[in-house]
Write a protein that holds these residues in place. Structure first.
Motif, mmCIF file in Angstrom:
data_model
loop_
_atom_site.group_PDB
_atom_site.id
_atom_site.type_symbol
_atom_site.label_atom_id
_atom_site.label_comp_id
_atom_site.label_asym_id
_atom_site.label_seq_id
_atom_site.Cartn_x
_atom_site.Cartn_y
_atom_site.Cartn_z
ATOM 1 N N ASN A 7 0.842 -1.195 0.000
ATOM 2 C CA ASN A 7 0.000 0.000 0.000
ATOM 3 C C ASN A 7 0.875 1.242 0.000
ATOM 4 O O ASN A 7 1.693 1.447 0.884
ATOM 5 N N LYS A 76 3.478 -1.556 4.086
ATOM 6 C CA LYS A 76 2.195 -2.114 4.476
ATOM 7 C C LYS A 76 1.785 -3.108 3.397
ATOM 8 O O LYS A 76 1.470 -2.725 2.280
ATOM 9 N N TRP A 77 1.794 -4.382 3.755
ATOM 10 C CA TRP A 77 1.556 -5.437 2.788
ATOM 11 C C TRP A 77 0.084 -5.506 2.392
ATOM 12 O O TRP A 77 -0.807 -5.356 3.221
ATOM 13 N N GLU A 78 -0.142 -5.798 1.124
ATOM 14 C CA GLU A 78 -1.462 -6.097 0.604
ATOM 15 C C GLU A 78 -1.476 -7.566 0.171
ATOM 16 O O GLU A 78 -0.422 -8.208 0.097
ATOM 17 N N THR A 120 -6.537 -10.931 2.396
ATOM 18 C CA THR A 120 -5.780 -10.006 3.230
ATOM 19 C C THR A 120 -4.308 -10.322 3.064
ATOM 20 O O THR A 120 -3.935 -11.335 2.453
ATOM 21 N N SER A 124 -1.196 -8.384 8.405
ATOM 22 C CA SER A 124 -2.470 -7.725 8.681
ATOM 23 C C SER A 124 -3.132 -8.354 9.906
ATOM 24 O O SER A 124 -2.856 -9.501 10.267
ATOM 25 N N GLU A 125 -4.001 -7.575 10.532
ATOM 26 C CA GLU A 125 -4.819 -8.093 11.618
ATOM 27 C C GLU A 125 -6.086 -8.715 11.037
ATOM 28 O O GLU A 125 -6.667 -8.187 10.090
ATOM 29 N N GLY A 190 -11.248 -11.419 5.630
ATOM 30 C CA GLY A 190 -9.889 -11.743 6.053
ATOM 31 C C GLY A 190 -9.577 -13.217 6.151
ATOM 32 O O GLY A 190 -8.488 -13.586 6.602
ATOM 33 N N PRO A 193 -5.757 -15.048 3.828
ATOM 34 C CA PRO A 193 -4.462 -14.375 3.720
ATOM 35 C C PRO A 193 -3.649 -14.981 2.576
ATOM 36 O O PRO A 193 -3.617 -16.209 2.397
ATOM 37 N N ASN A 290 0.030 -13.393 10.449
ATOM 38 C CA ASN A 290 -1.133 -12.565 10.791
ATOM 39 C C ASN A 290 -1.395 -12.655 12.287
ATOM 40 O O ASN A 290 -1.065 -13.656 12.927
#
Length: 297
Positions: A7, A76-78, A120, A124-125, A190, A193, A290
């Motif tokens: 991102n 920030k990973w996508e 996700t 990420s959460e 989510g 992942p 995650n």
């Protein structure tokens, strides 16, 4: 190559993992303009071998400069695959997983689907839905399709692959078991992942012989090899292509090995909770981590 999406100012953009860090392709193009180079992973996939070779040549010709080489810890990973038209999942595709759940080996692949909302990325959460008390992990090898495939043979099936990735088929077991169809227990937000990378197929000699693991809070939960699959990658691609046209960017999640929480004795089943940290990894494809948080929406 190891491709990823991160991102950047609210936009998903392409990165390439190199020894020095992550090349921000869009930023690199500002320094070395080339109209033939894509900055979106889906465009690279749809561009096929020509797009990959152009990108490879571009990356190899770059100098290592701070203005476009990023530290992995700072991005920030996508999801590694951002907009697949189809996410096709395979159930009960490992012998020992079928054994632990006391299920017969399928005669044909068991297929179900997830949707884009489930995607996700790395680090990420993930919200533990208030609707479940039995959230389970399922590390899986992901296949990213690179060419339109319809009625392909097993012998030619891998020719239609763009690359491979680590995935996790998160499953709310109590919801999954309420109906004959698994969808509501499989495609919550989510619950798919994918990442951290897509590794292009030229780097993976045999996808049917890769170590595959899960750890939760540092404890090894799953430890197997894709060699234990009932239906291998070629068989899955060929079979699926008989019933639907596979298109570039489609993601096939090939099933999980033994070691899921559901496979443990009842008194040993401790399902995923807010605060847990989970890492799934497929050999040579990268580790996907995650953490889980409470549903407060």
């Amino acid at each position: 190559m190891k491709l990823l999406t991160f991102n950047k100012n609210g936009t998903q953009t392409l990165g390439v993992k190199v020894e020095a860090g992550v090349i921000d392709v869009a930023a690199a193009l500002e320094a070395s303009p080339d109209e033939q180079i894509e900055t979106d992973i889906m465009n690279v996939i749809e561009g096929g071998s020509e797009a990959i070779e152009r990108l490879r040549h571009f990356i190899e010709g770059l100098e290592i400069r701070e203005d476009y080489v990023l530290n992995e810890e700072e991005i920030k990973w996508e999801p590694a695959v951002t907009r697949p038209k189809k996410i096709i999942c395979v159930g009960l595709n490992y012998k020992k997983h079928a054994d632990e759940t006391k299920s017969p080996y399928p005669k044909i692949p068991i297929l179900f689907n997830k949707f884009e909302n489930a995607l996700t990325g790395h680090l990420s959460e993930i919200v533990v839905p208030r609707t479940t008390e039995r959230l389970d992990h399922e590390v899986e090898l992901g296949i990213v399709i690179g060419k339109t495939a319809k009625h392909v043979s097993e012998e030619e099936a891998l020719d239609y692959v763009f690359g491979y990735c680590t995935t996790n088929d998160l499953s709310a077991r109590d919801i999954q078991k309420r109906a004959s169809q698994w969808m509501t227990g499989k495609t919550n937000d989510g619950f798919a992942p994918v990442g951290p990378y897509i590794v292009t197929k030229d780097e993976i000699e045999n996808p049917n012989d890769l170590q595959i693991t899960t750890t939760v809070n540092g404890e090894v939960r799953q430890n197997s090899n894709t060699a234990d699959m009932i239906f291998n990658c070629e068989e899955l691609i060929s079979y699926i292509s008989k019933y639907m046209t596979l298109t570039p960017g489609d993601l096939i999640m090939t099933g999980t090995p033994e070691g899921v929480i559901l496979g443990r004795p009842m008194e040993e089943r401790v399902y995923l909770q807010p605060g847990d940290k989970m890492t799934v990894e497929v050999e040579r494809l990268g580790a996907l981590t995650n953490t889980f948080v409470e549903d407060v929406f």
